[in-house]
Design a protein around this motif. Structure first.
Motif, PDB file in Angstrom:
ATOM      1  N   ALA A 172       0.838  -1.206   0.000  1.00  0.00           N
ATOM      2  CA  ALA A 172       0.000   0.000   0.000  1.00  0.00           C
ATOM      3  C   ALA A 172       0.873   1.256   0.000  1.00  0.00           C
ATOM      4  N   ALA A 173       1.973   1.227   0.739  1.00  0.00           N
ATOM      5  CA  ALA A 173       2.875   2.387   0.776  1.00  0.00           C
ATOM      6  C   ALA A 173       3.475   2.664  -0.601  1.00  0.00           C
ATOM      7  N   ARG A 174       3.637   1.620  -1.399  1.00  0.00           N
ATOM      8  CA  ARG A 174       4.190   1.771  -2.753  1.00  0.00           C
ATOM      9  C   ARG A 174       3.107   1.974  -3.813  1.00  0.00           C
ATOM     10  N   GLY A 175       1.836   1.985  -3.381  1.00  0.00           N
ATOM     11  CA  GLY A 175       0.736   2.207  -4.314  1.00  0.00           C
ATOM     12  C   GLY A 175       0.366   0.984  -5.127  1.00  0.00           C
ATOM     13  N   LYS A 176       0.810  -0.187  -4.719  1.00  0.00           N
ATOM     14  CA  LYS A 176       0.530  -1.412  -5.480  1.00  0.00           C
ATOM     15  C   LYS A 176      -0.813  -2.033  -5.107  1.00  0.00           C
ATOM     16  N   VAL A 177      -1.294  -1.777  -3.895  1.00  0.00           N
ATOM     17  CA  VAL A 177      -2.644  -2.203  -3.495  1.00  0.00           C
ATOM     18  C   VAL A 177      -3.312  -1.024  -2.791  1.00  0.00           C
ATOM     19  N   HIS A 178      -4.614  -1.052  -2.786  1.00  0.00           N
ATOM     20  CA  HIS A 178      -5.372   0.015  -2.121  1.00  0.00           C
ATOM     21  C   HIS A 178      -5.197  -0.126  -0.611  1.00  0.00           C
ATOM     22  N   ARG A 179      -5.201   1.009   0.096  1.00  0.00           N
ATOM     23  CA  ARG A 179      -5.050   0.982   1.561  1.00  0.00           C
ATOM     24  C   ARG A 179      -6.135   0.154   2.226  1.00  0.00           C
ATOM     25  N   LEU A 180      -7.299   0.059   1.604  1.00  0.00           N
ATOM     26  CA  LEU A 180      -8.397  -0.719   2.168  1.00  0.00           C
ATOM     27  C   LEU A 180      -7.998  -2.188   2.341  1.00  0.00           C
ATOM     28  N   VAL A 181      -7.197  -2.707   1.423  1.00  0.00           N
ATOM     29  CA  VAL A 181      -6.725  -4.096   1.529  1.00  0.00           C
ATOM     30  C   VAL A 181      -5.914  -4.257   2.820  1.00  0.00           C
ATOM     31  N   HIS A 182      -5.079  -3.269   3.116  1.00  0.00           N
ATOM     32  CA  HIS A 182      -4.293  -3.305   4.359  1.00  0.00           C
ATOM     33  C   HIS A 182      -5.222  -3.172   5.568  1.00  0.00           C
ATOM     34  N   HIS A 183      -6.192  -2.276   5.491  1.00  0.00           N
ATOM     35  CA  HIS A 183      -7.102  -2.074   6.621  1.00  0.00           C
ATOM     36  C   HIS A 183      -7.900  -3.334   6.935  1.00  0.00           C
ATOM     37  N   ILE A 184      -8.350  -4.027   5.900  1.00  0.00           N
ATOM     38  CA  ILE A 184      -9.110  -5.266   6.113  1.00  0.00           C
ATOM     39  C   ILE A 184      -8.228  -6.306   6.800  1.00  0.00           C
ATOM     40  N   GLY A 185      -7.019  -6.484   6.289  1.00  0.00           N
ATOM     41  CA  GLY A 185      -6.096  -7.452   6.897  1.00  0.00           C
ATOM     42  C   GLY A 185      -5.753  -7.088   8.323  1.00  0.00           C
ATOM     43  N   ALA A 186      -5.518  -5.797   8.570  1.00  0.00           N
ATOM     44  CA  ALA A 186      -5.188  -5.353   9.920  1.00  0.00           C
ATOM     45  C   ALA A 186      -6.374  -5.568  10.863  1.00  0.00           C
ATOM     46  N   SER A 187      -7.573  -5.315  10.380  1.00  0.00           N
ATOM     47  CA  SER A 187      -8.771  -5.518  11.209  1.00  0.00           C
ATOM     48  C   SER A 187      -8.968  -6.990  11.549  1.00  0.00           C
ATOM     49  N   LEU A 188      -8.766  -7.861  10.572  1.00  0.00           N
ATOM     50  CA  LEU A 188      -8.889  -9.300  10.833  1.00  0.00           C
ATOM     51  C   LEU A 188      -7.805  -9.782  11.800  1.00  0.00           C
ATOM     52  N   ALA A 189      -6.587  -9.299  11.605  1.00  0.00           N
ATOM     53  CA  ALA A 189      -5.493  -9.685  12.507  1.00  0.00           C
ATOM     54  C   ALA A 189      -5.775  -9.196  13.923  1.00  0.00           C
ATOM     55  N   LEU A 190      -6.275  -7.982  14.040  1.00  0.00           N
ATOM     56  CA  LEU A 190      -6.586  -7.434  15.358  1.00  0.00           C
ATOM     57  C   LEU A 190      -7.710  -8.222  16.023  1.00  0.00           C
ATOM     58  N   ALA A 191      -8.750  -8.543  15.265  1.00  0.00           N
ATOM     59  CA  ALA A 191      -9.865  -9.308  15.832  1.00  0.00           C
ATOM     60  C   ALA A 191      -9.412 -10.692  16.294  1.00  0.00           C
ATOM     61  N   SER A 192      -8.602 -11.363  15.487  1.00  0.00           N
ATOM     62  CA  SER A 192      -8.140 -12.687  15.896  1.00  0.00           C
ATOM     63  C   SER A 192      -7.104 -12.584  17.007  1.00  0.00           C
ATOM     64  N   ALA A 193      -6.345 -11.480  17.048  1.00  0.00           N
ATOM     65  CA  ALA A 193      -5.363 -11.295  18.120  1.00  0.00           C
ATOM     66  C   ALA A 193      -6.042 -11.050  19.459  1.00  0.00           C
ATOM     67  N   VAL A 194      -7.285 -10.627  19.443  1.00  0.00           N
ATOM     68  CA  VAL A 194      -8.048 -10.468  20.681  1.00  0.00           C
ATOM     69  C   VAL A 194      -8.737 -11.777  21.046  1.00  0.00           C
ATOM     70  N   THR A 195      -9.223 -12.502  20.061  1.00  0.00           N
ATOM     71  CA  THR A 195      -9.963 -13.746  20.309  1.00  0.00           C
ATOM     72  C   THR A 195      -9.068 -14.863  20.849  1.00  0.00           C
ATOM     73  N   ALA A 196      -7.907 -15.056  20.266  1.00  0.00           N
ATOM     74  CA  ALA A 196      -7.019 -16.145  20.699  1.00  0.00           C
ATOM     75  C   ALA A 196      -6.595 -16.004  22.160  1.00  0.00           C
ATOM     76  N   PRO A 197      -6.206 -14.826  22.645  1.00  0.00           N
ATOM     77  CA  PRO A 197      -5.854 -14.718  24.063  1.00  0.00           C
ATOM     78  C   PRO A 197      -7.021 -14.967  25.009  1.00  0.00           C
TER      79      PRO A 197
END
Length: 133
Positions: free
Chosen positions: A91-116
């Motif tokens: 996303a920083a290089r303009g190769k994917v839309h920032r939304l792709v990063h936001h979706i991945g970050a949101s999923l990682a954050l949600a699972s990082a809360v669920t597993a603990p």
């Protein structure tokens, strides 16, 4: 520090870094965001180290059905960190839309809360391991 206390401390630090990463990312404070992400990855590694140490001290299989549920969430959660790490660079290089990063970050954050949460449930059902003879 014992393994349970070390795990809980590292877990709280990880959550703090993740909240910081979410906020700094949202406000586009990129340098602070990168530092928060790095902190969360390092503290997650420390939490995993202590979590594995807990298994040496306690019989976690005695916790019952939550053990396979936790492991089924914890392993993909660790892998889920890769999506936002890779897409951030793209996303920083303009190769994917920032939304792709936001979706991945949101999923990682949600699972990082669920597993603990399941890990804490696992710890609540633990028993000391029998002594080695």
């Amino acid at each position: 520090m014992g393994p349970v206390a070390g795990f809980i401390a590292a877990l709280l630090v990880t959550v703090g870094f993740l909240v910081g990463a979410a906020l700094t990312g949202r406000f586009r404070r990129i340098r602070a965001h990168v530092l928060m992400v790095l902190g969360s990855v390092v503290s997650l590694g420390v939490a995993i180290y202590y979590a594995l140490s807990v298994g040496d001290v306690y019989d976690l299989e005695a916790a019952g059905v939550i053990t396979p549920i936790h492991l089924g969430l914890a392993r993909p959660t660790t892998a889920a960190y890769l999506w936002p790490l890779v897409t951030a660079t793209l996303a920083a290089r303009g190769k994917v839309h920032r939304l792709v990063h936001h979706i991945g970050a949101s999923l990682a954050l949600a699972s990082a809360v669920t597993a603990p949460v399941t890990r804490v449930m696992l710890l609540m059902g633990r028993r000391p391991s029998p002594p080695l003879e």
